[in-house]
Design a protein around this motif. Sequence first.
Motif, mmCIF file in Angstrom:
data_model
loop_
_atom_site.group_PDB
_atom_site.id
_atom_site.type_symbol
_atom_site.label_atom_id
_atom_site.label_comp_id
_atom_site.label_asym_id
_atom_site.label_seq_id
_atom_site.Cartn_x
_atom_site.Cartn_y
_atom_site.Cartn_z
ATOM 1 N N UNK A 156 0.811 -1.215 0.000
ATOM 2 C CA UNK A 156 0.000 0.000 0.000
ATOM 3 C C UNK A 156 0.844 1.265 0.000
ATOM 4 N N UNK A 157 1.882 1.279 -0.816
ATOM 5 C CA UNK A 157 2.682 2.497 -0.940
ATOM 6 C C UNK A 157 3.692 2.736 0.163
ATOM 7 N N UNK A 158 3.797 1.774 1.059
ATOM 8 C CA UNK A 158 4.758 1.962 2.148
ATOM 9 C C UNK A 158 5.575 0.712 2.422
ATOM 10 N N UNK A 159 6.788 0.941 2.823
ATOM 11 C CA UNK A 159 7.613 -0.136 3.342
ATOM 12 C C UNK A 159 7.243 -0.386 4.801
ATOM 13 N N UNK A 160 7.351 -1.641 5.193
ATOM 14 C CA UNK A 160 7.147 -1.964 6.603
ATOM 15 C C UNK A 160 8.252 -2.912 7.072
ATOM 16 N N UNK A 177 6.371 -2.608 14.896
ATOM 17 C CA UNK A 177 6.168 -2.355 13.468
ATOM 18 C C UNK A 177 6.521 -0.914 13.104
ATOM 19 N N UNK A 178 7.258 -0.762 12.009
ATOM 20 C CA UNK A 178 7.594 0.565 11.481
ATOM 21 C C UNK A 178 7.149 0.655 10.039
ATOM 22 N N UNK A 179 6.829 1.893 9.583
ATOM 23 C CA UNK A 179 6.560 2.093 8.157
ATOM 24 C C UNK A 179 7.356 3.270 7.618
ATOM 25 N N UNK A 180 7.524 3.203 6.297
ATOM 26 C CA UNK A 180 8.286 4.269 5.646
ATOM 27 C C UNK A 180 7.863 4.395 4.197
ATOM 28 N N UNK A 181 7.820 5.614 3.680
ATOM 29 C CA UNK A 181 7.530 5.802 2.258
ATOM 30 C C UNK A 181 8.808 5.783 1.435
ATOM 31 N N UNK A 182 9.894 6.231 2.036
ATOM 32 C CA UNK A 182 11.124 6.424 1.252
ATOM 33 C C UNK A 182 12.304 5.576 1.724
ATOM 34 N N UNK A 183 12.072 4.716 2.705
ATOM 35 C CA UNK A 183 13.124 3.862 3.287
ATOM 36 C C UNK A 183 14.156 4.675 4.066
ATOM 37 N N UNK A 184 13.846 5.961 4.280
ATOM 38 C CA UNK A 184 14.780 6.793 5.052
ATOM 39 C C UNK A 184 14.152 7.199 6.376
ATOM 40 N N UNK A 185 12.928 7.715 6.266
ATOM 41 C CA UNK A 185 12.234 8.191 7.461
ATOM 42 C C UNK A 185 11.233 7.117 7.882
ATOM 43 N N UNK A 186 11.387 6.576 9.056
ATOM 44 C CA UNK A 186 10.540 5.468 9.523
ATOM 45 C C UNK A 186 9.682 5.923 10.691
ATOM 46 N N UNK A 187 8.405 5.513 10.670
ATOM 47 C CA UNK A 187 7.478 5.896 11.723
ATOM 48 C C UNK A 187 6.971 4.627 12.403
ATOM 49 N N UNK A 188 6.932 4.639 13.709
ATOM 50 C CA UNK A 188 6.463 3.460 14.441
ATOM 51 C C UNK A 188 4.942 3.413 14.429
ATOM 52 N N UNK A 189 4.382 2.226 14.161
ATOM 53 C CA UNK A 189 2.929 2.053 14.218
ATOM 54 C C UNK A 189 2.493 2.033 15.688
ATOM 55 N N UNK A 190 1.222 2.355 15.929
ATOM 56 C CA UNK A 190 0.723 2.384 17.313
ATOM 57 C C UNK A 190 0.839 1.025 17.981
ATOM 58 N N UNK A 191 0.509 -0.028 17.187
ATOM 59 C CA UNK A 191 0.501 -1.378 17.747
ATOM 60 C C UNK A 191 1.635 -2.197 17.167
ATOM 61 N N UNK A 192 2.202 -3.077 17.985
ATOM 62 C CA UNK A 192 3.150 -4.021 17.401
ATOM 63 C C UNK A 192 2.382 -4.940 16.444
ATOM 64 N N UNK A 193 3.071 -5.572 15.532
ATOM 65 C CA UNK A 193 2.385 -6.508 14.632
ATOM 66 C C UNK A 193 1.792 -7.657 15.440
ATOM 67 N N UNK A 194 2.533 -8.075 16.466
ATOM 68 C CA UNK A 194 2.073 -9.158 17.323
ATOM 69 C C UNK A 194 2.924 -9.153 18.588
ATOM 70 N N UNK A 195 2.410 -9.771 19.654
ATOM 71 C CA UNK A 195 3.172 -9.829 20.903
ATOM 72 C C UNK A 195 2.682 -11.014 21.721
ATOM 73 N N UNK A 196 3.441 -11.445 22.692
ATOM 74 C CA UNK A 196 3.028 -12.539 23.588
ATOM 75 C C UNK A 196 3.881 -12.512 24.849
ATOM 76 N N UNK A 197 3.351 -13.118 25.907
ATOM 77 C CA UNK A 197 4.043 -13.100 27.201
ATOM 78 C C UNK A 197 5.124 -14.171 27.261
ATOM 79 N N UNK A 198 6.177 -13.929 26.514
ATOM 80 C CA UNK A 198 7.197 -14.965 26.352
ATOM 81 C C UNK A 198 8.594 -14.491 26.698
ATOM 82 N N UNK A 199 8.748 -13.220 27.048
ATOM 83 C CA UNK A 199 10.091 -12.659 27.147
ATOM 84 C C UNK A 199 10.519 -12.097 25.797
#
Length: 541
Positions: A156-160, A177-199
Amino acid sequence: SIVSPLLRTGYHFQPPMNWINDPNGPLYYKGWYHLFYQYNPKGAVWGNIIWAHSVSRDLINWIALEPAITPSIPTDKYGVWSGSTTLLHDGTPAILYTGIGRPDTNYQIQNIALPKNASDPLLREWTKPDYNPIAVPVAGINATQFRDPTTAWFAGGRWRMLVGGLRPGTLRGEAILYRSRDFKRWVRAKHPLHSALTGMWECPDFYPVAKAGAERGLDTSAYGAGVAKHVLKNSLDLTRYDYYTVGTYDNTAERYVPDNPTGDVYRRLQYDYGNFYASKTFFDPVKQRRILLGWANESDSVAHDKAKGWAGIQAIPRKIWLDPSGKQLVQWPIEELEKLRGKPVNVGDKVVMPGQHFEVTGLHSYQSDVEVSFEVSSLDKAEPFDPAYANDAQKLCGMKGADVKGGVGPFGLWVLASADLAEKTAVFFRVFKDGYGGKPVVLMCSDPSKSSLTPDLYKPTFAGFVDTDISSGKISLRSLIDRSVVESFGAGGKTCILSRVYPSMALGKDAHLHVFNNGATDIKVSRLTAWEMKKPLMNGA
Ligand code: DQQ
């Protein structure tokens, strides 16, 4: 004690000397496969880590080049840790990696490196653009548990991309999770892609797979038609195993949902149930396959590592795809490995009665590749399965090792065995009845408890269940034996176990290979083929 040079592996990847750990940034580029890896140029213990670099035409014969990335900028001055490669739209490879930015605290920062000259197929020199770093540990990120960026995918027009992490003040491992349009400036997404209580989640990996049973691999950015599932893998610092789930990825919602919701905690799937960690896959456009690389540490003492002058190998590259069941992955050594095979030794239609064993002769098996097809004559005598062990194959195998008599099995191979059998590593199956849904349960084990007479070795028993239909009685085993490593593939690669062992007598030409049966049921070897393996080019060693 003296450490025998005969324990140094022959066809598994390693540099001429010193410590290695994680495979980094594997890729195919202009005719060459590239493998970078965590390397200590100064010794056989972890430290002074740089990105060493080797290239290959076939992933089997390797040529060492100069290191690709070494500490040089404020955001990697105290270490260049693991990372991945992404091919940008114009075909240029970009490396994302973790730098350590402070001397005393393991303060972790994500950086980018680009080839100095993208027309060099060997990618010998890398530069760090001045827009580094690309991601820093801001509030909400644990600065010392924030590392190992993945290969990025385009949607969708962005690198992740993902970075492994541990949520501050919790035991929640996460794929940030991070996204970027130009592979230079990266923005962190609000939520991680996934997580679990594992350390902590080290070295995450995330990729699409084609329909169940299809062996072809997909580019990391593939999405929609042709993509059956996505796979998310993480390396758990706490247990030192690589776990994965198969699930569904929605790139609009930026969510990944594992098919088995408890898969993160119960009956967790592992790439390998043995010594195999910090692995990483890449898409090979030449043979349209996805390839898995993983690090196998020593199980030897640090004193021995220092005496040997080296520590760590890479597992044989494995092709990886979705099993016909759609529930798990299957792995198999890349076909290029077969070029190292010498003359085959064959055994066919041989029955091994309870308590019996036979030797496979006609080859030096200390550096070999062995494929066996077994046939169990009946499942009647299978031991009942105790559901208390449903989530603990390793414990079960620890109790019921290769010498503990059973009903159906233990049967399998004794590899790296001394002439008197005082030393031997057992790789075997044991079948139980009345598992889930009344079905038989197949356990695969690698039991090194008798592997060496050398005192004070770490000899962990490794085991995994094999999700295979044994009602026909048939099951196969392949073992790659290489002096101090036994890398085994059960049931065509459904369950894999890599084990490091250090025999004191079963070395070189004094190592023997046997088939054994310690069960109460006849086992037939319908076919066994064993090949001595030649030594490939191995980084000049
Ligand atoms: N090894 C690297 C880290 C990674 C760990 C440091 C996994 O980046 O998390 O050598 O083995």
